[in-house]
Design an enzyme around this catalytic site. Structure first.
Site, PDB file in Angstrom:
ATOM      1  N   TYR A   1       0.863  -1.189   0.000  1.00 25.48           N
ATOM      2  CA  TYR A   1       0.000   0.000   0.000  1.00 25.48           C
ATOM      3  C   TYR A   1       0.892   1.230   0.000  1.00 25.48           C
ATOM      4  O   TYR A   1       1.827   1.325   0.802  1.00 25.48           O
ATOM      5  CB  TYR A   1      -0.906   0.007   1.244  1.00 25.48           C
ATOM      6  CG  TYR A   1      -1.831   1.207   1.301  1.00 25.48           C
ATOM      7  CD1 TYR A   1      -2.913   1.309   0.434  1.00 25.48           C
ATOM      8  CD2 TYR A   1      -1.613   2.246   2.210  1.00 25.48           C
ATOM      9  CE1 TYR A   1      -3.759   2.414   0.461  1.00 25.48           C
ATOM     10  CE2 TYR A   1      -2.465   3.349   2.252  1.00 25.48           C
ATOM     11  CZ  TYR A   1      -3.529   3.426   1.377  1.00 25.48           C
ATOM     12  OH  TYR A   1      -4.367   4.525   1.409  1.00 25.48           O
TER      13      TYR A   1
ATOM     14  N   ASP B   1       9.384   2.847  -0.126  1.00 21.80           N
ATOM     15  CA  ASP B   1       8.357   3.562   0.622  1.00 21.80           C
ATOM     16  C   ASP B   1       8.567   3.231   2.097  1.00 21.80           C
ATOM     17  O   ASP B   1       8.240   2.142   2.560  1.00 21.80           O
ATOM     18  CB  ASP B   1       6.972   3.104   0.138  1.00 21.80           C
ATOM     19  CG  ASP B   1       5.848   3.741   0.932  1.00 21.80           C
ATOM     20  OD1 ASP B   1       6.124   4.343   1.981  1.00 21.80           O
ATOM     21  OD2 ASP B   1       4.686   3.617   0.502  1.00 21.80           O
TER      22      ASP B   1
ATOM     23  N   LYS C   1       4.109   9.459   8.505  1.00 22.54           N
ATOM     24  CA  LYS C   1       3.732   8.851   9.791  1.00 22.54           C
ATOM     25  C   LYS C   1       4.653   9.262  10.947  1.00 22.54           C
ATOM     26  O   LYS C   1       4.657  10.411  11.340  1.00 22.54           O
ATOM     27  CB  LYS C   1       3.646   7.333   9.642  1.00 22.54           C
ATOM     28  CG  LYS C   1       2.477   6.901   8.715  1.00 22.54           C
ATOM     29  CD  LYS C   1       2.124   5.451   8.906  1.00 22.54           C
ATOM     30  CE  LYS C   1       1.215   4.905   7.826  1.00 22.54           C
ATOM     31  NZ  LYS C   1      -0.187   5.169   7.972  1.00 22.54           N
TER      32      LYS C   1
END
Ligand SMILES: Cc1ncc(COP(=O)(O)O)c(C=O)c1O
Length: 396
Positions: free
Chosen positions: A166, A268, A296
């Protein structure tokens, strides 16, 4: 003492789920009430569809440290921690103080402030692949911007994405995140399956899906699409499906294959950055991607994203080539939060402490799994870990 091995009885699972749901409903009537009200003005009653979990989401009133309180006043120990965005925990006193102070000085300038520079320097210090970095506001923006840059650098449109990963909710990457088995295609040649309606057919044509932990498949895909692929984007440790670790040598192979095909490699690190190690996955595995994406936990819970890497690639961001824009980019609240998080809260001692707790939790899980011979296994890396309902580690 030896016990009988546990077999999973679906009927018993159903009974337990029903019992727990009844208890959940008994304790959370106010969450139900506000959710019913929310559905009138918000699709599914929430602002991110990830939050719409059955039977209804908990509505939160406040949180502190590892504790979180729902709207009915129940307290929970928060292992969710905002999808892994809160390695610092909730309302860390140093962050509360710094953000109060910053709020009093203005929360948005849309002009540069010195903290942007200091935070960029700290990221460059921590993350080996970073020579230059740009800030944005989420992981989605970070991967979107990194991919545009990769396309500009190579002059190619296609990207390769790993099945099951994702990378946020923009069109290029919202493919084969968790495809239905019937739609997924062969394991070594997965289909490109859009995860949402509304994604243009063109976007689908430009995203090629590769299986994780399969260097031969990647080699074949890049050969079949010779000269068309700008970048391979991947979670080096796949965290969208529990935690899936790379096979020995896999990342090194990916690096060699992408180099040979002259394709950029993007890690990522939205979930792994600062959580698996202070400097992310590239501190654990000696593999240097061309670009990385962060978000995050680097912002201590404030909206933040960042992407960066080789200077020659980043230098395409100028007034005549790649545009990278955003009213909230480098905003003083997120920048302050990032600096306090990375320089005052996540010190080497804190990282060591968090890793120690994570190891302790994982080994306790392993103990329980072994004692009861449960069909489960545990994956743990740095401050991240999870128990998965499979005897053996899954590879792709
Ligand atoms: C690996 C990874 N990349 C990107 C994203 C998207 O980040 P955001 O939700 O901040 O847009 C996520 C979110 O969970 C993620 O796990």
């Amino acid at each position: 003492m030896l016990r009988e091995p546990v077999t999973i009885d679906p009927k018993r699972v159903e009974e337990i789920v029903a019992r727990e749901e009844a208890e959940f409903r008994r304790r959370t009537p106010r969450s139900l009430e506000i959710h019913e009200r929310a559905k009138a003005t918000l699709p599914l009653g929430v602002s991110s569809s990830f939050q719409a979990v059955p039977p209804y989401p908990l509505f939160i009133s406040h949180a502190e440290g590892s504790q979180i309180w729902d709207y009915d006043g129940n307290t929970y120990t928060d292992f969710h921690l905002a999808f892994g965005s809160l390695l610092v925990g909730h309302a860390h006193p140093l962050l509360v103080e710094a953000l109060r102070d910053q709020l009093g000085k203005g929360n948005l300038y849309s002009l540069p402030c010195p903290d942007t520079v200091f935070l960029a320097e700290e990221l460059v210090r921590r993350f080996a692949p970073l020579e230059q970095v740009r800030f944005c506001n989420s992981g989605t923006e970070a991967t979107m911007d990194a991919l545009r840059l990769a396309r500009a650098h190579t002059g190619r449109d296609k990207i390769v994405k790993i099945e099951g990963s994702y990378h946020g909710h923009h069109d290029t990457v919202l493919m084969s995140t968790k495809p239905a088995v019937e739609a997924a295609g062969p394991a070594d040649r997965p289909n490109t399956v859009p995860a949402s309606k509304g994604i243009p057919a063109d976007a689908r044509q430009n995203t090629v899906i590769a299986p994780y932990n399969d260097p031969e498949a990647l080699e074949r895909i890049l050969s079949e699409h010779k000269g068309e692929v700008a970048a391979v984007i991947m979670e080096a440790i796949l965290m969208n499906v529990g935690i899936m670790l790379p096979d020995e040598g896999y990342l090194k192979n990916v690096r060699e294959i992408t180099r040979r095909h002259d394709v950029l490699l993007i890690f990522d690190e939205v979930k792994t950055g600062v959580t698996v190690a202070p400097g992310g996955v590239t501190e654990l595995y000696p593999v240097e991607p061309d670009l990385i994406c962060l978000a995050k936990s680097i912002g201590g819970g404030m909206p933040i994203g960042a992407f960066g890497g080789r200077r020659d690639i980043m230098s395409h961001i100028n007034h005549s080539e790649v545009l990278h824009l955003g009213t909230f980019n480098g905003n003083p609240m997120s920048m302050r939060a990032g600096i306090v998080t990375l320089t005052q809260v996540l010190t080497s001692e804190t990282h060591a402490h968090a890793n120690g707790l994570s190891k302790q939790l994982a080994s306790a899980y392993v103990g329980i799994i072994e004692e009861f011979d449960m069909p489960m296994h545990v994956a743990q890396v740095g401050a991240k870990g999870c128990a998965m309902f499979r005897h053996q580690r899954a590879r792709n």
